[in-house]
Scaffold this active site. Structure first.
Site, PDB file in Angstrom:
ATOM      1  N   SER A 118       0.825  -1.426  -0.048  1.00 44.66           N
ATOM      2  CA  SER A 118      -0.179  -0.103   0.015  1.00 44.66           C
ATOM      3  C   SER A 118       0.885   1.280  -0.038  1.00 44.66           C
ATOM      4  CB  SER A 118      -1.031   0.184   1.168  1.00 44.66           C
ATOM      5  OG  SER A 118      -1.326   1.155   1.568  1.00 44.66           O
ATOM      6  N   TYR A 132      -1.825  -1.583  10.065  1.00 46.36           N
ATOM      7  CA  TYR A 132      -1.786  -1.479   8.817  1.00 46.36           C
ATOM      8  C   TYR A 132      -0.513  -1.183   8.029  1.00 46.36           C
ATOM      9  CZ  TYR A 132      -3.750  -1.240   4.071  1.00 46.36           C
ATOM     10  OH  TYR A 132      -4.087  -1.522   2.701  1.00 46.36           O
TER      11      TYR A 132
HETATM   12  N1  LIG Z   1      -8.706  -0.637  -1.285  1.00 44.33           N
HETATM   13  C1  LIG Z   1      -7.591   0.294  -1.144  1.00 44.33           C
HETATM   14  O1  LIG Z   1      -7.752   1.476  -1.197  1.00 44.33           O
HETATM   15  C2  LIG Z   1      -6.286  -0.283  -0.871  1.00 44.33           C
HETATM   16  C3  LIG Z   1      -5.281   0.393  -0.902  1.00 44.33           C
HETATM   17  C4  LIG Z   1      -4.043  -0.310  -0.981  1.00 44.33           C
HETATM   18  C5  LIG Z   1      -3.712  -1.520  -0.724  1.00 44.33           C
HETATM   19  N2  LIG Z   1      -4.876  -2.306  -0.651  1.00 44.33           N
HETATM   20  C6  LIG Z   1      -4.786  -3.740  -0.367  1.00 44.33           C
HETATM   21  O2  LIG Z   1      -5.351  -4.291  -1.615  1.00 44.33           O
HETATM   22  C7  LIG Z   1      -5.645  -5.538  -1.070  1.00 44.33           C
HETATM   23  C8  LIG Z   1      -7.109  -5.662  -1.257  1.00 44.33           C
HETATM   24  O3  LIG Z   1      -8.103  -4.898  -0.557  1.00 44.33           O
HETATM   25  P1  LIG Z   1      -9.454  -4.537  -1.133  1.00 44.33           P
HETATM   26  O4  LIG Z   1      -9.666  -3.239  -1.014  1.00 44.33           O
HETATM   27  O5  LIG Z   1      -9.838  -5.181  -2.344  1.00 44.33           O
HETATM   28  O6  LIG Z   1     -10.138  -5.087   0.064  1.00 44.33           O
HETATM   29  P2  LIG Z   1     -11.434  -6.121   0.395  1.00 44.33           P
HETATM   30  O7  LIG Z   1     -12.563  -5.804  -0.773  1.00 44.33           O
HETATM   31  O8  LIG Z   1     -11.916  -6.146   1.549  1.00 44.33           O
HETATM   32  O9  LIG Z   1     -10.919  -7.451  -0.145  1.00 44.33           O
HETATM   33  C9  LIG Z   1      -9.924  -8.198   0.680  1.00 44.33           C
HETATM   34  C10 LIG Z   1      -9.974  -9.729   0.110  1.00 44.33           C
HETATM   35  O10 LIG Z   1      -9.184 -10.342   1.008  1.00 44.33           O
HETATM   36  C11 LIG Z   1      -9.676 -11.482   1.483  1.00 44.33           C
HETATM   37  N3  LIG Z   1      -9.146 -12.123   2.851  1.00 44.33           N
HETATM   38  C12 LIG Z   1      -9.044 -11.069   3.922  1.00 44.33           C
HETATM   39  N4  LIG Z   1      -8.379 -11.931   4.733  1.00 44.33           N
HETATM   40  C13 LIG Z   1      -8.325 -13.214   4.379  1.00 44.33           C
HETATM   41  C14 LIG Z   1      -7.641 -14.161   4.866  1.00 44.33           C
HETATM   42  N5  LIG Z   1      -7.404 -14.403   6.155  1.00 44.33           N
HETATM   43  N6  LIG Z   1      -7.710 -15.352   4.133  1.00 44.33           N
HETATM   44  C15 LIG Z   1      -7.946 -15.392   2.931  1.00 44.33           C
HETATM   45  N7  LIG Z   1      -8.318 -14.322   2.197  1.00 44.33           N
HETATM   46  C16 LIG Z   1      -8.649 -13.173   3.054  1.00 44.33           C
HETATM   47  C17 LIG Z   1     -11.129 -11.265   1.462  1.00 44.33           C
HETATM   48  O11 LIG Z   1     -11.839 -12.376   1.222  1.00 44.33           O
HETATM   49  P3  LIG Z   1     -12.663 -13.269   2.261  1.00 44.33           P
HETATM   50  O12 LIG Z   1     -13.346 -12.141   3.234  1.00 44.33           O
HETATM   51  O13 LIG Z   1     -13.738 -14.139   1.458  1.00 44.33           O
HETATM   52  O14 LIG Z   1     -11.391 -14.133   2.884  1.00 44.33           O
HETATM   53  C18 LIG Z   1     -11.266 -10.277   0.293  1.00 44.33           C
HETATM   54  O15 LIG Z   1     -11.472 -11.099  -1.003  1.00 44.33           O
HETATM   55  C19 LIG Z   1      -5.508  -5.808   0.517  1.00 44.33           C
HETATM   56  O16 LIG Z   1      -4.301  -6.348   0.621  1.00 44.33           O
HETATM   57  C20 LIG Z   1      -5.209  -4.306   0.938  1.00 44.33           C
HETATM   58  O17 LIG Z   1      -4.590  -4.030   1.940  1.00 44.33           O
HETATM   59  C21 LIG Z   1      -6.045  -1.807  -0.852  1.00 44.33           C
END
Ligand SMILES: NC(=O)c1ccc[n+]([C@@H]2O[C@H](COP(=O)([O-])OP(=O)(O)OC[C@H]3O[C@@H](n4cnc5c(N)ncnc54)[C@H](OP(=O)(O)O)[C@@H]3O)[C@@H](O)[C@H]2O)c1
Length: 259
Positions: free
Chosen positions: A140, A153
């Site tokens: 991130s 985080y």
């Molecule tokens: N959105 C942003 O602005 C942003 C910015 C920078 C980085 N990121 C990173 O991008 C990645 C995806 O984030 P997102 O925004 O798409 O979030 P999201 O919509 O909440 O998706 C998170 C995903 O991770 C899975 N997950 C969480 N804990 C898990 C576990 N213990 N085992 C297996 N799967 C798990 C969830 O699936 P289940 O609930 O089905 O397990 C879900 O599919 C993350 O690493 C986040 O830190 C996001």
């Protein structure tokens, strides 16, 4: 320059929602075989319905060491090799009022850091069967400078940054390419909880497009959007400016708690 990943076999974790879901669908529609992972089987099955011939479901909790021990065998039942892994699974918990709640920090590190370690360990044997394997994980931009409330985080993502660098160093004489992906703000269930302004917010589909393009370009680090990553990287190299000018406007804490 090739702008699409095509005819590869990929494993995407965090595919049940947000960035991982959008990326899985995009890659499947580009004629790749995508093994889609997450904990919620139902959400993965719904995703599979959108591209049934190219998406395979492997539900697993990347933070569960015991359950992950069975994943290499489960992967092998689905494919003989992996060309690419994109570890998107992750979570976010903010530390309001600097509570320093150890359980919260552990939950965040379990998913964001140890989850990626488990993912890499599970994937390595099958990545070794590809001529040009790639392992990518979602960090991130929040780890570029220290943000208030992001102690858990941001630290987990900074640790991931170091981990991937060390793996890259260890494996630099092998064919494996290690990639760090650092998005800014993306509209997903993870950021829906944010109660602050998110500059240059983009959709999960736009993020997936940037990620695919960065992977095609062979980047080691994929930062986006530039409008956010360039100023943050500048401030990251001038931390005095960050702490002097920006941080006092961002923190919500005015006094130290007495107990
Ligand atoms: N959105 C942003 O602005 C942003 C910015 C920078 C980085 N990121 C990173 O991008 C990645 C995806 O984030 P997102 O925004 O798409 O979030 P999201 O919509 O909440 O998706 C998170 C995903 O991770 C899975 N997950 C969480 N804990 C898990 C576990 N213990 N085992 C297996 N799967 C798990 C969830 O699936 P289940 O609930 O089905 O397990 C879900 O599919 C993350 O690493 C986040 O830190 C996001």
């Amino acid at each position: 320059m090739v702008k699409q990943i095509r005819n590869k076999t990929l494993w995407v974790t965090g595919a049940s929602s947000g960035i991982g879901r959008a990326l899985s669908l995009r890659l499947a529609r580009h004629d790749n075989i995508v093994i889609a992972s997450g904990r919620r089987y139902e959400a993965l099955a719904e995703l599979q319905k959108l591209c049934p011939e190219r998406i395979r479901v492997l539900d697993c909790d990347v933070a569960d060491d015991d359950a992950m021990a069975a994943v290499p065998e489960r992967l092998e039942a689905l494919t003989g090799h992996l060309d690419m892994v994109v570890a998107c699974a992750g979570t976010c918990e903010y530390d309001d009022d600097l509570q320093l709640d150890g359980l919260s920090y552990r939950r965040v590190f379990d998913a964001n850091f140890f989850g990626v370690v488990n993912t890499l360990r599970s994937a390595l044997p099958l990545l070794g069967a590809s001529p040009a394997p790639v392992f990518a994980a979602l960090g991130s931009l929040s780890s570029v400078v220290p943000f208030p409330r992001a102690e858990a985080y941001g630290s987990s993502k900074a640790a991931l940054d170091y981990f991937l660098g060390a793996v890259r160093a260890d494996l630099c004489r092998t064919a494996l390419k290690v990639v760090l992906i650092r998005p800014g703000f993306v509209r997903t269930p993870l950021t829906a909880r944010n109660d602050f302004a998110m500059p240059f917010l983009m959709s999960a589909e736009q993020a997936a497009e940037r990620i695919e393009l960065g992977l095609c370009k062979g980047r080691n680090t994929i930062d986006f959007p530039r409008r956010l990553s360039w100023p943050l990287r500048f401030l990251g190299s001038c931390k005095a400016l960050w702490f002097h000018l920006c941080v006092p406007k961002l923190t919500r804490i005015r006094t130290l708690r007495k107990h």
